[in-house]
Write a protein that holds these residues in place. Structure first.
Motif, PDB file in Angstrom:
ATOM      1  N   GLY A 126      47.025 -70.221  91.853  1.00 50.44           N
ATOM      2  CA  GLY A 126      48.679 -70.322  91.024  1.00 50.44           C
ATOM      3  C   GLY A 126      48.837 -70.441  90.248  1.00 50.44           C
ATOM      4  O   GLY A 126      49.539 -70.670  90.208  1.00 50.44           O
ATOM      5  N   PHE A 127      48.445 -69.455  89.487  1.00 44.74           N
ATOM      6  CA  PHE A 127      48.775 -69.631  87.898  1.00 44.74           C
ATOM      7  C   PHE A 127      48.976 -68.489  87.591  1.00 44.74           C
ATOM      8  O   PHE A 127      48.565 -67.713  87.758  1.00 44.74           O
ATOM      9  CB  PHE A 127      47.295 -70.066  86.718  1.00 44.74           C
ATOM     10  CG  PHE A 127      47.556 -70.317  85.379  1.00 44.74           C
ATOM     11  CD1 PHE A 127      48.510 -70.660  84.725  1.00 44.74           C
ATOM     12  CD2 PHE A 127      47.064 -68.952  84.790  1.00 44.74           C
ATOM     13  CE1 PHE A 127      48.651 -70.300  84.088  1.00 44.74           C
ATOM     14  CE2 PHE A 127      46.623 -68.841  83.419  1.00 44.74           C
ATOM     15  CZ  PHE A 127      47.390 -69.589  83.263  1.00 44.74           C
ATOM     16  N   LYS A 128      49.938 -68.525  86.841  1.00 37.73           N
ATOM     17  CA  LYS A 128      50.887 -67.052  86.859  1.00 37.73           C
ATOM     18  C   LYS A 128      51.611 -66.983  85.455  1.00 37.73           C
ATOM     19  O   LYS A 128      52.025 -68.255  85.431  1.00 37.73           O
ATOM     20  CB  LYS A 128      51.527 -66.535  88.127  1.00 37.73           C
ATOM     21  CG  LYS A 128      51.599 -66.827  89.096  1.00 37.73           C
ATOM     22  CD  LYS A 128      52.646 -66.529  90.803  1.00 37.73           C
ATOM     23  CE  LYS A 128      51.849 -66.069  92.336  1.00 37.73           C
ATOM     24  NZ  LYS A 128      51.122 -65.167  91.634  1.00 37.73           N
ATOM     25  N   VAL A 129      51.526 -66.013  84.627  1.00 33.51           N
ATOM     26  CA  VAL A 129      52.263 -66.373  83.949  1.00 33.51           C
ATOM     27  C   VAL A 129      52.798 -64.751  83.740  1.00 33.51           C
ATOM     28  O   VAL A 129      52.540 -64.342  83.387  1.00 33.51           O
ATOM     29  CB  VAL A 129      50.622 -66.113  82.547  1.00 33.51           C
ATOM     30  CG1 VAL A 129      52.281 -66.120  80.870  1.00 33.51           C
ATOM     31  CG2 VAL A 129      50.744 -67.100  82.655  1.00 33.51           C
ATOM     32  N   ASN A 130      54.442 -64.938  83.465  1.00 25.25           N
ATOM     33  CA  ASN A 130      54.851 -63.917  83.251  1.00 25.25           C
ATOM     34  C   ASN A 130      54.919 -62.952  81.158  1.00 25.25           C
ATOM     35  O   ASN A 130      55.041 -63.975  80.753  1.00 25.25           O
ATOM     36  CB  ASN A 130      55.991 -63.888  83.721  1.00 25.25           C
ATOM     37  CG  ASN A 130      56.006 -63.559  85.587  1.00 25.25           C
ATOM     38  OD1 ASN A 130      55.382 -62.588  85.658  1.00 25.25           O
ATOM     39  ND2 ASN A 130      57.678 -64.614  85.692  1.00 25.25           N
ATOM     40  N   ALA A 131      55.204 -61.893  81.438  1.00 30.61           N
ATOM     41  CA  ALA A 131      55.627 -61.647  79.690  1.00 30.61           C
ATOM     42  C   ALA A 131      56.792 -61.984  79.479  1.00 30.61           C
ATOM     43  O   ALA A 131      58.035 -61.260  80.192  1.00 30.61           O
ATOM     44  CB  ALA A 131      55.385 -60.052  79.760  1.00 30.61           C
ATOM     45  N   GLY A 132      56.981 -62.814  79.883  1.00 31.70           N
ATOM     46  CA  GLY A 132      58.792 -63.895  80.006  1.00 31.70           C
ATOM     47  C   GLY A 132      59.387 -63.825  78.347  1.00 31.70           C
ATOM     48  O   GLY A 132      58.567 -64.702  77.762  1.00 31.70           O
ATOM     49  N   PHE A 133      60.399 -63.646  77.852  1.00 30.61           N
ATOM     50  CA  PHE A 133      60.866 -63.926  76.596  1.00 30.61           C
ATOM     51  C   PHE A 133      62.360 -64.489  77.058  1.00 30.61           C
ATOM     52  O   PHE A 133      63.234 -64.400  77.965  1.00 30.61           O
ATOM     53  CB  PHE A 133      61.205 -62.832  75.958  1.00 30.61           C
ATOM     54  CG  PHE A 133      59.658 -62.219  75.557  1.00 30.61           C
ATOM     55  CD1 PHE A 133      58.729 -62.680  75.061  1.00 30.61           C
ATOM     56  CD2 PHE A 133      59.434 -61.125  76.135  1.00 30.61           C
ATOM     57  CE1 PHE A 133      57.875 -62.246  74.095  1.00 30.61           C
ATOM     58  CE2 PHE A 133      58.022 -60.402  76.333  1.00 30.61           C
ATOM     59  CZ  PHE A 133      57.227 -60.621  75.389  1.00 30.61           C
TER      60      PHE A 133
END
Length: 644
Positions: free
Chosen positions: A77-84
């Motif tokens: 359930g752990f998600k990290v996007n290359a989000g800015f």
């Protein structure tokens, strides 16, 4: 152009500059290297301006531009996007990073033209800017941490840029190791917040922040933010992890302007402002932040009184000014802290570059005791330096005046402020006015003490233009955040800064019984008066020969000696931590590595070698001996069979 494309170009432009210069790092064509690096950062600056305009044109509640380029991590359930994200807070940071960064890159073309590693230097600068942009634009703590570690690496590379000098290489290692101590706490803080709130996205964390404050020191918000703050003490050079920054002056002077004035060292302040709802929910953490900031502001200012290296004076000044920023965020004045972050970027980058111009003119000399009277040789450098000096001492209506006095007012009037914090802040401001005037007097004013073999000269235009631009910003930069108490006397200038940040700043509860405007003016007048008296005293002491540091040292005795030796903090670290660790490590090496592991491997290798030698003795190549062995074997086998 879409905002996603602008964010992509903003990030990738300095990275492309790094690749272009990095692949040709042996080249000594400083013009081409500088043009590539400066152009890359300037493109990012243009993108920053365009993104800021997009935000200004948007309604206040919709000022958030996002770009999710790809899914970086997905585990259960752990998600990290290359989000800015570009919003009210990060937009300020990217303008400072790319705007001031472009000027510093331009200055570097003239300052570093003689260096054989100039192309590699510009590659490192671009890589630093790239990582700094990741730090401030990342939408999660994990993405921020990538940039956090990236700027730490670049800081190590740039501080130790002249690594053939052992002292400069050691300064780079000191900065790297000290920051790793803080970073370990930062990682622990991330774990605490993730296991408590289930996310590392900073906007989700802010939304999940407790609405009621935590009274316990063991609350998730308190422990998590406290660990993050310890990480900030390393990156932003606060007590007790400030010791690396003064030694970091071993790097090229423009590096000091970029990393240790305008960008990296303010990362801790930015992180706290970004997570301000979580910190507001942890009053114990904020109390620690305010106290540490106040102590740092005063302690570093006292050390600045005794330094003679022009860059070391500015280094301790930077530590002190960072203390003011942490004092601000510690009492809940997040807007004032960000305001001082910006104005400090202007006037301290100006003075670091100005010191570079002085060092350039003095052919490498950094001791202000060997200067004096330089204003007639360096008219542009002197004039711009004066603008920075007036800003940092808080002279009325210069940029530092608005941000510094706003911090002092909140240190007194905030629900989490106190008169003691105001006294510490006012004392720091008074000391700052003294040692910065001392720097001005010994460097530019009074009689010349320049050695006869040195011929000072003004820097070329490529170095003076950045000084002029930063001087203008140091003068007018504060007018976007004029306090309400002053604005009515200045034609009712709106506080644009406050209005801009208001949607993303969680306010503290109001203090029962509001403080009066007359009270604010009284405190403002007191702090300004003390600073001006202090500056005048330093001017009298160091320009007309009526006093010297030697006389002051004799009068203060052991107190001056302690300050001159920086309170023996480095010595205490060596005596209490570093040397015992080295000794215990040597003991562990001797008893475990040498006497156990090495001897065990030696015994095993000897046994193996002996067994091999024994087996080899049977391989002689003598047929008669082989026949004898076969005969003996037959006899042994027959004897065994007959005995059964």
């Amino acid at each position: 152009m879409s905002h996603q494309a602008l964010i992509a170009i903003l990030l990738l432009s300095p990275f492309v500059g790094f690749l272009l210069n990095g692949t040709r790092f042996r080249s000594q064509n400083y013009v081409l290297a500088g043009a590539i690096a400066t152009g890359a950062v300037f493109i990012s600056f243009i993108c920053s301006v365009m993104l800021m305009m997009n935000l200004i044109d948007s309604p206040a509640e919709q000022r958030r531009l996002t770009a999710n380029f790809f899914e970086w991590i997905s585990v259960g359930g752990f998600k990290v996007n290359a989000g800015f994200v570009v919003d009210q807070i990060s937009s300020i940071m990217i303008l400072i990073i790319t705007g001031v960064g472009s000027l510093i890159h331009l200055f570097s073309i003239g300052y570093m033209h003689h260096d054989k590693g100039v192309t590699k230097y510009f590659a490192y600068l671009n890589l630093f800017v790239f990582n700094m942009l990741i730090l401030v634009l990342g939408d999660s703590l994990l993405t921020m941490f990538v940039g956090w570690e990236g700027v730490g690496l670049c800081s190590y590379l740039l501080i130790g840029f002249w690594f053939s000098d052992a002292a400069k290489a050691a300064a780079g290692m000191k900065a790297f190791i000290t920051n790793r101590i803080g970073d370990a706490a930062f990682i622990i803080g991330m774990f605490i917040l993730f296991f408590s709130f289930g996310t590392l996205n900073m906007f989700e964390l802010n939304a999940l922040a407790p609405t009621t404050v935590e009274a316990s020191w063991l609350g998730a918000a308190t422990l998590g933010t406290l660990m993050l703050f310890i990480g900030a003490t390393g990156k932003s050079a606060q007590v007790p992890l400030y010791v690396w920054l003064p030694d970091a002056m071993a790097g090229p002077t423009p590096v000091s302007a970029l990393i240790h004035a305008a960008t990296m060292v303010t990362a801790g302040v930015y992180m706290i402002v970004r997570l301000n709802p979580m910190f507001v929910a942890a009053p114990n953490t904020m109390m620690v932040i305010a106290i540490v900031g106040a102590i740092t502001a005063v302690m570093a200012a006292t050390i600045g009184l005794t330094q003679y290296d022009i860059k070391k004076v500015l280094a301790y000044s930077t530590v002190s000014q960072l203390g003011y920023m942490f004092l601000a965020v510690g009492v809940g004045a997040f807007g004032a802290g960000m305001m001082h972050l910006m104005t400090h970027a202007f006037f301290k980058a100006l003075m670091f570059l100005g010191s570079g111009s002085v060092i350039h003119a003095m052919e490498g000399e950094q001791d202000i005791r060997l200067m004096g009277g330089l204003k007639k040789y360096l008219p542009i450098t002197h004039f711009t330096f004066v603008m920075g000096w007036l800003a940092i001492i808080g002279f009325p209506f210069f940029s530092g005046f608005f941000s510094k006095d706003e911090i002092l007012w909140f240190a007194y009037s905030s629900a989490r402020g106190s008169v003691f914090l105001w006294v510490a802040g006012a004392l720091g401001a008074t000391l700052t006015a003294f040692y910065m005037t001392r720097l001005m007097a010994l460097t530019f004013w009074g009689k010349s003490r320049v050695p006869k073999e040195v011929h000072p000269h003004e820097s070329p235009w490529i170095m003076t233009i950045p000084l002029i631009v930063l001087a203008i910003l140091s003068v007018i930069g504060g007018f976007i955040g004029v306090p309400h108490a002053i604005s009515e006397y200045l034609g009712h200038i709106p506080n644009y800064w406050e209005h801009w940040l208001e949607p993303v700043i969680r306010k503290l509860p109001e203090v029962a019984g509001e403080h009066s405007v007359s009270e604010e003016f009284a405190l403002m007048g007191t702090s300004v008066t003390l600073a001006l008296i202090s500056a005048f005293a330093a001017f009298r002491i160091y320009t007309n020969g009526k006093g010297t540091n030697e006389q002051i040292a004799k009068a203060l005795g052991p107190v001056y000696k302690a300050v001159d030796n920086k309170y023996y903090v480095d010595e205490a670290y060596f005596a209490g931590i570093i040397n015992p660790l080295v000794k215990q490590s040597q003991n562990l090496w001797m008893y475990i590595d040498v006497n156990f592991i090495d001897k065990t491997t030696h015994v095993i290798s000897d046994m193996t070698k002996g067994a091999g030698s024994l087996a080899r003795s049977f391989q002689t190549g003598n047929m008669q001996q082989y026949a004898m062995y076969i005969g003996l074997g037959v006899v042994v086998v027959l004897t065994f069979v007959l005995m059964r």
